[in-house]
Write a protein that holds these residues in place. Structure first.
Motif, PDB file in Angstrom:
ATOM      1  N   ASP A 184       0.804  -1.223   0.000  1.00 12.61           N
ATOM      2  CA  ASP A 184       0.000   0.000   0.000  1.00 12.61           C
ATOM      3  C   ASP A 184       0.835   1.271   0.000  1.00 12.61           C
ATOM      4  O   ASP A 184       0.352   2.339  -0.354  1.00 12.61           O
ATOM      5  CB  ASP A 184      -1.010   0.004   1.157  1.00 12.61           C
ATOM      6  N   SER A 185       2.106   1.154   0.429  1.00  9.01           N
ATOM      7  CA  SER A 185       2.903   2.374   0.523  1.00  9.01           C
ATOM      8  C   SER A 185       4.378   2.104   0.262  1.00  9.01           C
ATOM      9  O   SER A 185       4.924   1.099   0.711  1.00  9.01           O
ATOM     10  CB  SER A 185       2.719   2.983   1.912  1.00  9.01           C
ATOM     11  N   PRO A 186       5.051   3.015  -0.422  1.00  5.45           N
ATOM     12  CA  PRO A 186       6.484   2.846  -0.698  1.00  5.45           C
ATOM     13  C   PRO A 186       7.304   2.755   0.581  1.00  5.45           C
ATOM     14  O   PRO A 186       8.376   2.168   0.589  1.00  5.45           O
ATOM     15  CB  PRO A 186       6.860   4.105  -1.478  1.00  5.45           C
ATOM     16  N   ARG A 187       6.805   3.345   1.649  1.00  2.20           N
ATOM     17  CA  ARG A 187       7.571   3.321   2.906  1.00  2.20           C
ATOM     18  C   ARG A 187       7.628   1.924   3.499  1.00  2.20           C
ATOM     19  O   ARG A 187       8.438   1.653   4.373  1.00  2.20           O
ATOM     20  CB  ARG A 187       6.913   4.231   3.927  1.00  2.20           C
ATOM     21  N   GLU A 188       6.725   1.065   3.082  1.00  2.00           N
ATOM     22  CA  GLU A 188       6.648  -0.261   3.682  1.00  2.00           C
ATOM     23  C   GLU A 188       7.409  -1.306   2.880  1.00  2.00           C
ATOM     24  O   GLU A 188       7.414  -2.477   3.224  1.00  2.00           O
ATOM     25  CB  GLU A 188       5.186  -0.689   3.847  1.00  2.00           C
ATOM     26  N   VAL A 189       8.037  -0.880   1.806  1.00  4.68           N
ATOM     27  CA  VAL A 189       8.740  -1.839   0.955  1.00  4.68           C
ATOM     28  C   VAL A 189       9.849  -2.528   1.745  1.00  4.68           C
ATOM     29  O   VAL A 189       9.973  -3.748   1.752  1.00  4.68           O
ATOM     30  CB  VAL A 189       9.313  -1.153  -0.311  1.00  4.68           C
ATOM     31  N   ARG A 190      10.623  -1.725   2.451  1.00  3.12           N
ATOM     32  CA  ARG A 190      11.765  -2.275   3.169  1.00  3.12           C
ATOM     33  C   ARG A 190      11.338  -3.311   4.219  1.00  3.12           C
ATOM     34  O   ARG A 190      11.857  -4.427   4.254  1.00  3.12           O
ATOM     35  CB  ARG A 190      12.536  -1.141   3.846  1.00  3.12           C
TER      36      ARG A 190
END
Length: 809
Positions: A98-104
């Motif tokens: 849902d969010s690029p911040r959660e990729v890692r």
DNA sequence: TACCAGAGGAG
DNA sequence: AAATCCTCTGGTA
């Protein structure tokens, strides 16, 4: 096109978070000259999971979707997708978040699942992923819808239409609203400190002219503000009201823009230059930081100039005079401070003139390099501001990533730390260099292979995917024993082939265009961008950090290169030519007794013959004719053309780390030898130079030796002269860092050169070491040439008796 | 004298 | 944040 919708051209792309959801913002200008932002909330980040041995992709998918994996709350979708990998079809699980911040975090969680072998494409920046997946062309056209919101930001129109539709059409560079900027600081001592030293002027240049903002001083065309803060506020207003698309500076990323921000803060202001009114931010980087202005293209010209030009220094004034052939107004740092503190009107005008010349030089440089950067942006499909900051390998890599996506090829991962160190230990053999026939040579023809390495890659289909195939193993084996498939065109050869062909077409067009026409500039930029890109593929494939790294490919290309050049040498010799020298892709040769036209005709016949036997695109070309040349050693020689122009390679003349007196003396020696064909005038020039040094009539500037710090001071093992001086300078409070130029003059005395190296400001004519400059600067470069005519050093030291035996030469 | 680190260039 | 090949200097053992 739908009614009511119009075309816009893309300048910048970024994303913001709204309630934890990413919103992509595409910024640009419509064809009817309104700035716009188009918002897209539909696009989500994703990556691929490859199932490990013993697991099918379906099993992996099931695992990922099962609740007990506690699949991160942020996974919103998982599905199967087929991709090509090194010629094989594989099935992967595509995981959408849902969010690029959660990729890692999601990536780390998924990696723990035993069924996951490897995760791919997780490190492609979200905005770049968006650009690649939607097919948007930076600087290219998008069809904007008609669902608009107004009054949100200071852009003229806001669209909320989701993913824009793209068109194969590009903006004209002249449509961009460009603003160049430069600041002047009243600096007490050393480097400007933004905590203490105020900005005293801001210079701005656009297509309409130049403006200088200042405060507390009037005079000339200075636009007077009330204070530093007021001046900065005025600057922000100009940027926003002019609604500029492209902001330019020279060292602006690391100096002007962060400095402006700090001074704004000091004055209780925020430097809001963004199209969304956001404050400028500074993103520190490992090598160089970057200033971020949202929604506008921000280019610091220093990095691309550094890469595109080969100059002794990259000071603004030097770059400007190199490109324009004109000198610009200059002021010393101390002079600015003195002129400012005098408070006099004419002094303020002097600073303003200097500031204007800086910002105008910046604009001039931009006009020279922007056309090529724009073409690079079109080919790599990366944002202009990003391309301006990229190295060659990154440009190649983004071009490949974009192509890979279009063809359904999986993008390989960057090497892990252990893989990287393994690659770094791998070496391979490079180009061939023939020991030259040394000394003066006459009637020389130069030939070279046109784009040798790119044409080898294309002709021999050199690629990781074609390496050691099973279908056709006898044919197309490189001299290193690597075989490349003939049946299936490789990924890199097909892309490179297109670039090479396109460049050929442009060169044909170029030949037909009128000199001085704007079309010429455009075509030149196109071919130079293609040249930069095509020449980067070989280096890229041998670059340890490359995703498409292939030592076998790089090694094979170099080996084929050696084979072709050695073949050319052997054939030339078999036809009666004497080969004087050869390096990688070039051959210099002559025929005893043949001169001028006759020699060139023989060379042309040779070319025709050899080219008919060369495969594919590989072609040997005529490069030029030189009546004389002087060859010192490998990579060190000089040639004179028929119209008297001298080109020098590798010798001291072209090196930055020799004194001017050494280089100029060598230059005049070469000139005399190449013009006269005998050394008597040259020897006399050396004696004159030695006499001037002995009499101390040489200005100190001509004695300066300049050496660059290629690493930080503490990481040096050896105490070279420039390092020894740098250490002393640091003691006395000077800023010494990686990249600093250390300039010094050698003072008389005994002991190490390093102990006698003094900085230019302290150096005095009466103190320089006459002996050092004669024995270590003038004689060695001159002797490299004159010794081949029988001269000895003592024949050149003017005060010694001339050797009468040499007068007959 | 032999060797090394370091710089900067060629293609 | 492209590769290798090459020469030359000054410093040190």
């Amino acid at each position: 096109m739908k009614p009511g919708s119009r075309t816009g051209f893309v300048h910048e792309v970024d994303y913001i978070s709204e309630d934890g959801n990413p919103v992509i913002r595409v910024f640009g200008r419509t064809e009817d000259d309104n700035s716009f932002v188009s918002l897209c909330t539909e696009f989500k980040p994703y990556f691929y999971c490859l199932p490990g041995p013993g697991y099918s992709s379906k099993q992996l998918l099931k695992r990922i979707l099962s609740p007990e994996v506690s699949m991160p709350a942020h996974v919103i979708e998982a599905s199967l997708e087929k991709k090509m990998r090194l010629g094989d079809e594989i099935t992967l699980v595509r995981v959408t978040l849902d969010s690029p911040r959660e990729v890692r975090s999601s990536r780390s969680l998924l990696r723990q699942i035993p069924a996951v072998e490897e995760i791919f494409e997780k490190d492609i920046l979200f905005k770049r992923r968006f650009i690649i997946d939607t097919g948007i062309n930076p600087l290219g056209a998008v069809v904007l819808g008609n669902k608009t919101v107004t009054n949100r930001w200071p852009v003229d129109i806001v669209y909320e239409n989701g993913v824009p539709e793209c068109r194969e059409e590009y903006l004209h560079a002249s449509d961009l609203r460009v603003l160049a900027l430069d600041i002047e600081v009243a600096c007490r001592a050393g480097l400007p400190n933004p905590q203490l030293d105020p900005i005293i002027m801001i210079g701005l240049a656009d297509s309409k002219g130049t403006r200088i903002l200042s405060y507390g001083r009037s005079g000339g065309d200075i636009e007077i503000c009330e204070s530093e803060g007021d001046m900065i506020r005025r600057f922000s207003t100009i940027v926003r009201e002019g609604d500029y698309d492209l902001l330019l500076g020279y060292n602006s990323d690391s100096f002007d823009l962060p400095y402006l921000r700090t001074r704004a803060r000091k004055n209780g202001l925020r430097l809001c230059l963004g199209r969304d009114l956001s404050e400028l931010t500074y993103q520190p980087g490992s090598v160089m930081g970057r200033s971020i202005i949202r929604g506008r293209i921000n280019i610091d010209l220093y990095p691309p100039v550094r890469r595109m030009l080969n100059l002794p220094t990259y000071k603004l004034s030097e770059v400007y005079s190199h490109l324009s052939g004109r000198e610009k107004e200059e002021l010393e740092v101390g002079e600015i401070r003195d002129l400012w503190s005098s408070g006099r009107e004419e002094d303020a005008v002097s600073i303003a003139r200097y500031c204007a010349s800086d910002v105008e030089a910046t604009m001039y440089i931009a006009m020279e390099v922007l056309p090529t950067l724009i073409e690079l942006s079109k080919h790599t499909k990366q944002l202009l501001a990003d391309v301006a900051r990229m190295g060659q390998s990154q440009m190649v890599e983004w071009l490949l990533i974009r192509e890979a996506h279009g063809r359904g090829e999986l993008v390989p991962n960057k090497p892990t730390r252990t893989e990287l160190s393994r690659r770094r230990r791998e070496t391979y053999e490079g180009g061939y260099v023939l020991e030259p026939r040394k000394g003066l040579q006459e009637n020389i023809v130069a030939l070279d292979f046109r784009s040798l390495y790119p044409t080898i890659i294309v002709t021999h289909n050199v690629d990781i995917s074609t390496l050691d195939c099973d279908c056709c193993p006898e044919d197309n084996v490189s001299p290193t024993g690597h075989h490349f498939c003939r049946r299936q065109e490789g990924f890199i050869p097909s892309i490179l082939g297109r670039l090479v062909d396109r460049r050929k077409e442009i060169k044909v067009e170029l030949a037909e265009v009128d000199p001085g026409s704007p079309e010429l500039t455009r075509l030149n930029a196109m071919q130079s961008a293609l040249k930069i890109l095509s020449n980067s593929f070989y280096g890229y494939s041998g670059y340890p950090q490359a995703r498409w790294y292939s030592k076998e490919s790089a090694e094979s290309v170099a080996a084929w290169g050696r084979e072709y050049i050695k073949m050319a040498i052997a054939e030339a010799e078999a036809e009666g030519f004497q080969v004087i020298y050869s390096d990688t892709d070039s051959v210099f040769m002559t025929i005893q007794g043949a001169v001028g036209t006759e020699l060139v005709v023989r060379a042309m016949e040779f070319l025709r013959r050899i080219n008919s036997s060369l495969p594919g695109d590989i072609e040997l070309e005529y490069q030029g004719f030189s009546p004389r040349g002087f060859f010192v050693s490998k990579k060190r020689y000089a040639l004179i053309s028929e119209d008297g122009r001298i080109t020098t390679k590798g010798l001291e003349v072209v090196r930055r780390d020799w004194s001017r007196i050494a280089k100029e003396t060598q230059r005049s020696v070469l000139r005399s030898i190449l013009e006269d064909g005998d050394p008597s005038r040259a020897a006399e020039e050396v004696r004159q130079a030695i006499r001037r040094v002995s009499e101390r009539s040489v200005p100190v500037e001509d004695l300066v030796i300049s050496t660059r710090m290629t690493k930080t001071l503490q990481s040096y093992d050896a105490d070279a002269p420039h390092v020894a001086l740098a250490k002393r300078l640091k003691e006395s409070g000077e800023e010494i860092r990686k990249g600093s130029n250390i300039e010094y003059v050698v003072r008389k005395g005994s002991g190490r050169v390093g102990d006698r190296a003094q900085s230019v400001s302290e150096a005095r004519k009466k103190d320089y070491d006459i002996d050092y400059y004669i024995e270590n600067q003038i004689l060695p470069p001159s002797m490299r040439i004159l010794s081949s005519f029988g001269y000895r050093e003592e024949d050149l030291r003017y005060y010694k008796t001339k050797q009468s035996t040499l007068d007959g030469f």
